[in-house]
Design a protein around this motif. Structure first.
Motif, PDB file in Angstrom:
ATOM      1  N   THR A  99       0.834  -1.203   0.000  1.00  0.00           N
ATOM      2  CA  THR A  99       0.000   0.000   0.000  1.00  0.00           C
ATOM      3  C   THR A  99       0.867   1.251   0.000  1.00  0.00           C
ATOM      4  O   THR A  99       0.484   2.272  -0.586  1.00  0.00           O
ATOM      5  CB  THR A  99      -0.947  -0.003   1.211  1.00  0.00           C
ATOM      6  N   ARG A 100       2.021   1.197   0.649  1.00  0.00           N
ATOM      7  CA  ARG A 100       2.929   2.345   0.603  1.00  0.00           C
ATOM      8  C   ARG A 100       3.398   2.604  -0.833  1.00  0.00           C
ATOM      9  O   ARG A 100       3.664   3.743  -1.219  1.00  0.00           O
ATOM     10  CB  ARG A 100       4.139   2.120   1.514  1.00  0.00           C
ATOM     11  N   ALA A 101       3.506   1.532  -1.625  1.00  0.00           N
ATOM     12  CA  ALA A 101       3.918   1.677  -3.021  1.00  0.00           C
ATOM     13  C   ALA A 101       2.789   2.211  -3.895  1.00  0.00           C
ATOM     14  O   ALA A 101       3.035   2.594  -5.043  1.00  0.00           O
ATOM     15  CB  ALA A 101       4.404   0.340  -3.571  1.00  0.00           C
ATOM     16  N   GLY A 102       1.559   2.207  -3.380  1.00  0.00           N
ATOM     17  CA  GLY A 102       0.432   2.721  -4.150  1.00  0.00           C
ATOM     18  C   GLY A 102      -0.541   1.673  -4.629  1.00  0.00           C
ATOM     19  O   GLY A 102      -1.473   1.986  -5.378  1.00  0.00           O
ATOM     20  N   LEU A 155       2.387 -11.987  -6.219  1.00  0.00           N
ATOM     21  CA  LEU A 155       1.560 -10.827  -5.907  1.00  0.00           C
ATOM     22  C   LEU A 155       1.226 -10.099  -7.203  1.00  0.00           C
ATOM     23  O   LEU A 155       2.130  -9.751  -7.965  1.00  0.00           O
ATOM     24  CB  LEU A 155       2.314  -9.879  -4.963  1.00  0.00           C
ATOM     25  N   VAL A 156      -0.065  -9.886  -7.444  1.00  0.00           N
ATOM     26  CA  VAL A 156      -0.515  -9.171  -8.637  1.00  0.00           C
ATOM     27  C   VAL A 156      -1.332  -7.977  -8.157  1.00  0.00           C
ATOM     28  O   VAL A 156      -2.279  -8.140  -7.378  1.00  0.00           O
ATOM     29  CB  VAL A 156      -1.360 -10.068  -9.557  1.00  0.00           C
ATOM     30  N   ALA A 157      -0.960  -6.767  -8.606  1.00  0.00           N
ATOM     31  CA  ALA A 157      -1.538  -5.561  -8.005  1.00  0.00           C
ATOM     32  C   ALA A 157      -1.859  -4.513  -9.061  1.00  0.00           C
ATOM     33  O   ALA A 157      -1.447  -4.607 -10.218  1.00  0.00           O
ATOM     34  CB  ALA A 157      -0.573  -4.990  -6.969  1.00  0.00           C
ATOM     35  N   ASP A 158      -2.597  -3.473  -8.604  1.00  0.00           N
ATOM     36  CA  ASP A 158      -2.952  -2.357  -9.475  1.00  0.00           C
ATOM     37  C   ASP A 158      -3.167  -1.114  -8.622  1.00  0.00           C
ATOM     38  O   ASP A 158      -3.546  -1.209  -7.450  1.00  0.00           O
ATOM     39  CB  ASP A 158      -4.219  -2.676 -10.276  1.00  0.00           C
ATOM     40  N   GLU A 159      -2.930   0.057  -9.224  1.00  0.00           N
ATOM     41  CA  GLU A 159      -3.191   1.322  -8.536  1.00  0.00           C
ATOM     42  C   GLU A 159      -4.678   1.630  -8.482  1.00  0.00           C
ATOM     43  O   GLU A 159      -5.128   2.385  -7.625  1.00  0.00           O
ATOM     44  CB  GLU A 159      -2.466   2.466  -9.249  1.00  0.00           C
ATOM     45  N   ARG A 160      -5.460   1.068  -9.402  1.00  0.00           N
ATOM     46  CA  ARG A 160      -6.897   1.301  -9.411  1.00  0.00           C
ATOM     47  C   ARG A 160      -7.572   0.476  -8.311  1.00  0.00           C
ATOM     48  O   ARG A 160      -7.079  -0.587  -7.927  1.00  0.00           O
ATOM     49  CB  ARG A 160      -7.482   0.919 -10.765  1.00  0.00           C
ATOM     50  N   LEU A 161      -8.687   0.973  -7.829  1.00  0.00           N
ATOM     51  CA  LEU A 161      -9.453   0.250  -6.828  1.00  0.00           C
ATOM     52  C   LEU A 161     -10.438  -0.660  -7.555  1.00  0.00           C
ATOM     53  O   LEU A 161     -11.471  -0.216  -8.076  1.00  0.00           O
ATOM     54  CB  LEU A 161     -10.203   1.241  -5.933  1.00  0.00           C
TER      55      LEU A 161
END
Length: 487
Positions: free
Chosen positions: A277-280, A299-305
């Motif tokens: 979360t600190r990374a965005g 880990l697969v992530a995105d800045e969008r909610l």
């Protein structure tokens, strides 16, 4: 045959088609009422032509590769796998094949086919979309049918373009394509790159990171390529968090299984995921990789909610499982290669890889150091072979420690070793040989070392023979020393 009626019957319904698939299926169904030909329409999906509509065959090819063997980075394809349809798509030129047995690109779909007509399907700007293929098992007016097929293909192409083009690659097709890429990855890095690319593509999320077990502590997978902005920030935060944080993420995934965010505001993450979360990262899918003991996490992530659906999570789980299978296979093969090329006692490489290495020796730059343990037979005769083995293991470690980074040490016989080193002049090779003799003395033993540099046009075997002769000169002079072969 009234070819104008064929064109009217096929094209009258095209404006009513709401999808590219409907347009293709109606085209095939209407054509089939006028000819006994085997009919298929293939549209480009990613790097292949996918059959989207067909009739009149026991089997059709689901997909056909587009790339020629020279364009393909993998193993060369058989000549038949090129196919007439791929040739027509690539060239943009229709093909009339009156005798399919004489065309090496023909892909057999029926045993009785004699002739084939294949025409490109293009949009109004002339860009290729796919092909329309017809195959007959009896006499056919090839010229008339070629003109008719091209008219139909042009109308079909215009309708497909108006419907935003060919159908997109499905997620199952993406999964299959990426699985094939992982299966053929030649190295760990290539595999990690393929796995991360696959996770991004299948999930439609922007960032993916692999955390894998290491010899002592977990580590971030290091794929090739430039990561995106979010992925770069995640990697930096995880590196800052340290191995203990990585270990907690792995333990969490293997203890509780896959997890994903719900796309809802106002809910704080668990402490384990604070670096993300600190990374965005505002959306996260975390799935375990490999077994509970010695596994990792993807880990697969995105800045969008966003709210990943369970099917997406399942697909990433499949990717993670395949990635681990491929990684385990690569490591097993590497271990077997190491065992096949290494001396089981000392762990040093032996004669096979040594022969390959000296074959690439550079005249005047690569020095061969032939090494023999002084009085080794006496140790075996007096104290037994177990003591001799311990001596060799200890001496091998001492010699390795005295060599520079990039120098190579081989065991070529019972008490015989050879070091292969790169030097700028013969005196440098002698100094390194003297370091080896000093290292041996610190173990309580002595060695004799013969040094030789390859001459222009000299075979590696001859260079090694000169190094051996220099070694014997040391033996004659009382052992425990270094001798340089004459240039």
């Amino acid at each position: 045959m009234d070819h104008e009626r064929v064109v009217r019957d096929v094209t009258v319904r095209l404006p009513m088609a709401s999808t590219a698939l409907e347009a293709c299926q109606w085209t095939v169904a209407a054509l089939a009422r006028h000819t006994a030909a085997t009919i298929s329409i293939l549209l480009q999906v990613h790097d292949r032509l996918r059959c989207v509509a067909a009739t009149g065959a026991w089997q059709v090819f689901s997909t056909v590769p587009l790339k020629t063997p020279s364009e393909n980075s993998g193993p060369p394809r058989r000549e038949q796998e090129r196919s007439i349809v791929a040739r027509v798509y690539d060239s943009g030129e229709a093909a009339t094949v009156p005798d399919v047995t004489a065309d090496p690109d023909y892909l057999p779909v029926r045993p009785d086919v004699t002739a084939e007509i294949c025409v490109p399907v293009r949009d109004r700007a002339g860009r290729p979309l796919g092909v329309l293929d017809l195959q007959w098992s009896g006499p056919v007016e090839t010229d008339r049918w070629r003109r008719t097929a091209q008219r139909l293909a042009d109308r079909l192409g215009a309708r497909i373009a108006a419907l935003d083009g060919p159908p997109a690659e499905s997620r199952s097709e993406k999964l299959l394509r990426h699985t094939a890429a992982m299966t053929t990855a030649p190295t760990d890095w290539d595999l990690m790159t393929a796995a991360i690319t696959a996770a991004r593509d299948v999930s439609a999320l922007s960032a993916a990171v692999l955390i894998l077990p290491g010899p002592r502590e977990p580590r971030l997978g290091s794929p090739t390529g430039t990561p995106g902005a979010l992925e770069a920030r995640i990697r930096a935060e995880l590196a800052e968090a340290g191995p203990a944080a990585l270990a907690r993420m792995i333990a969490r995934a293997h203890r509780h299984g896959s997890t994903y965010t719900l796309g809802e505001e106002g809910h704080p993450p668990t402490e384990d995921y604070l670096p993300l979360t600190r990374a965005g990262a505002r959306t996260l899918v975390a799935v375990p990789v490999g077994p509970t003991e010695g596994g990792g996490v993807l880990l697969v992530a995105d800045e969008r909610l966003l709210r990943p659906d369970p099917t997406t999570v399942n697909l990433i789980e499949l990717l993670a499982g395949q990635a681990w299978i491929c990684l385990d296979r690569l490591r097993t093969l590497a271990r077997l290669r190491e065992q096949a090329s290494s001396d089981p006692l000392t762990g040093l490489r032996h004669t096979g890889p040594f022969g390959q290495r000296i074959a690439s020796a550079t005249p005047g730059r690569t020095a061969l150091l032939a090494i023999d343990v002084d009085g080794f037979k006496d140790v075996n005769d007096t104290y037994g072979h177990q003591a001799g083995d311990q001596l060799l293991v200890g001496l091998a470690r001492a010699l390795e420690g005295a060599l520079r980074q990039g120098d190579e040490l081989y065991r070529t016989g019972g008490d015989e070793f050879v070091a292969v080193i790169e030097v700028s002049r013969p005196e440098e090779a002698v100094r390194i040989a003297e370091r080896l003799t000093e290292a041996a003395r610190r173990t309580g033993r002595t060695i004799s070392v013969g040094v030789a540099l390859p001459r222009p046009g000299e075979t590696p075997e001859r260079t090694l023979r000169r190094a051996d002769q220099a070694l014997y000169a040391v033996k004659r002079d009382g052992r425990d020393g270094v001798h340089l072969s004459a240039a």
